[in-house]
Design an enzyme around this catalytic site. Structure first.
Site, mmCIF file in Angstrom:
data_model
loop_
_atom_site.group_PDB
_atom_site.id
_atom_site.type_symbol
_atom_site.label_atom_id
_atom_site.label_comp_id
_atom_site.label_asym_id
_atom_site.label_seq_id
_atom_site.Cartn_x
_atom_site.Cartn_y
_atom_site.Cartn_z
ATOM 1 N N ASP A 1 64.771 32.629 53.093
ATOM 2 C CA ASP A 1 64.584 31.299 53.671
ATOM 3 C C ASP A 1 64.755 30.220 52.618
ATOM 4 O O ASP A 1 64.939 29.046 52.945
ATOM 5 C CB ASP A 1 63.197 31.178 54.306
ATOM 6 C CG ASP A 1 63.228 31.364 55.816
ATOM 7 O OD1 ASP A 1 64.300 31.158 56.414
ATOM 8 O OD2 ASP A 1 62.183 31.712 56.394
ATOM 9 N N GLN B 1 58.551 34.487 59.766
ATOM 10 C CA GLN B 1 58.864 33.482 60.774
ATOM 11 C C GLN B 1 57.753 32.437 60.859
ATOM 12 O O GLN B 1 56.576 32.777 61.010
ATOM 13 C CB GLN B 1 59.059 34.149 62.148
ATOM 14 C CG GLN B 1 59.428 33.201 63.263
ATOM 15 C CD GLN B 1 60.791 32.548 63.037
ATOM 16 O OE1 GLN B 1 61.746 33.219 62.674
ATOM 17 N NE2 GLN B 1 60.877 31.254 63.277
ATOM 18 N N LYS C 1 67.966 36.528 65.416
ATOM 19 C CA LYS C 1 68.243 36.869 64.018
ATOM 20 C C LYS C 1 68.507 38.366 63.869
ATOM 21 O O LYS C 1 69.445 38.788 63.172
ATOM 22 C CB LYS C 1 67.074 36.436 63.133
ATOM 23 C CG LYS C 1 66.959 34.935 62.979
ATOM 24 C CD LYS C 1 65.647 34.513 62.331
ATOM 25 C CE LYS C 1 65.549 32.993 62.242
ATOM 26 N NZ LYS C 1 64.244 32.533 61.720
#
Length: 309
Positions: A125, A102, A58
């Site tokens: 997200d 994460q 990422k």
């Protein structure tokens, strides 16, 4: 969609993700003309090997797109209060436009509390309950990255989604439920099948579009599919082979492609799209924050939420 005796064509997630990343670079270049550099903060708690790989990829893609990245690596013993404190600081920082925590988090940390502590306008997200609820209502909010990537693959593959019957296999909060909501927004007729569904295979055989996200390798084969169906395989499973291990999807690719008209391979299908839409969400979030009328009030509200969890 018509059936075909030929093998299904592959839906090239790598190529389509490259298109999305080029669009992201164009957005970043436009923002730079206004002296704005989008910034993505990534929080990693613990030392899960898969999470470390995901975070590295990422951050690499973010750098390539011209997005400033901030990495916060915390030990697995970090307490939930410390994670919430960090999120509150990132929420309050006007130079941080996007926050990603994460997952999975260590067992002693409440994932829900952490996700809901993130400012919804920085929740790239798309997991915050405010964004999830607004998505179901059809509002234009930050959407989960993997379902967004799946929708782009479908739009690139199908001439028109309106009126098609889509079946989503799996009802997770991360993929299944938001995927169903996005398909509804695209005017599909949507069925969601899961472990309690009666005769799930029969429902699937009616579908023009099948999206599979269950985490079981090779669960779906040709017998589940209507001839000519478009198959989106979200699954990523590592299985043992005689020569070691390899990645496979939830769909039996060799079997399914004898019936489907188009199918995503694993790897190289949905996977690249997830990171591409994380970065697209980062530029969307950056733009939204420029238009926010009362940023100080929003930061205070989010910080209060973080401290109350």
């Amino acid at each position: 969609m018509s059936s075909s005796t030929q093998l299904a064509r592959d839906i090239d997630g790598k190529a389509i993700a490259a298109q999305v990343l080029e669009e992201v670079r164009e957005h970043v270049a436009a923002l730079s003309l206004e002296h704005i550099v989008p910034a993505l903060a990534v929080v990693l708690v613990g030392d899960d090997p898969a999470s470390q790989v995901y975070v590295r990829n990422k951050l690499l893609r973010a750098k390539e797109a011209g997005i400033r990245s901030l990495e916060y690596r915390l030990p697995a013993t970090t307490q939930q209060t410390d994670v919430l404190k960090l999120i509150a600081e990132l929420n309050a920082d006007p130079l941080v436009n996007a926050i990603l925590v994460q997952l999975p988090l260590p067992a002693h940390i409440d994932e829900g509390a952490v996700i809901d502590a993130i400012d919804p306008l920085k929740d790239v997200d798309g997991f915050h309950r405010q964004n999830v609820g607004a998505l179901v209502q059809g509002a234009d909010v930050l959407k989960p990255c993997t379902p967004s990537g799946c929708m782009r693959l479908l739009h690139e593959t199908c001439a028109n989604l309106s009126g098609l019957h889509a079946v989503v296999i799996g009802r997770s909060n991360i993929v299944g439920k938001p995927m169903a909501a996005l398909l509804l927004q695209a005017h599909c007729s949507v069925s969601v099948v899961h472990s309690r569904s009666v005769d799930a295979k029969a429902l699937c055989r009616l579908a023009d579009i099948v999206v599979v996200a269950v985490g079981r390798p090779h669960m779906i084969d040709a017998s589940w599919l209507k001839p000519g169906a478009v198959v989106i395989d979200v699954g990523i499973n590592r299985i043992e082979t005689e020569s070691g291990t390899r990645l496979v999807g939830d769909v039996d690719y060799a079997s399914a492609r004898t019936v489907a008209s188009a199918i995503t391979p694993v790897p190289g299908g949905v996977g690249p799209m997830t990171i591409a839409y994380l970065l697209m969400n980062t530029v969307i979030a950056t733009r939204a924050q420029q238009a926010r009328p009362t940023p100080q009030h929003s930061h205070e509200t989010t910080e209060q939420l973080a401290l109350s969890e």
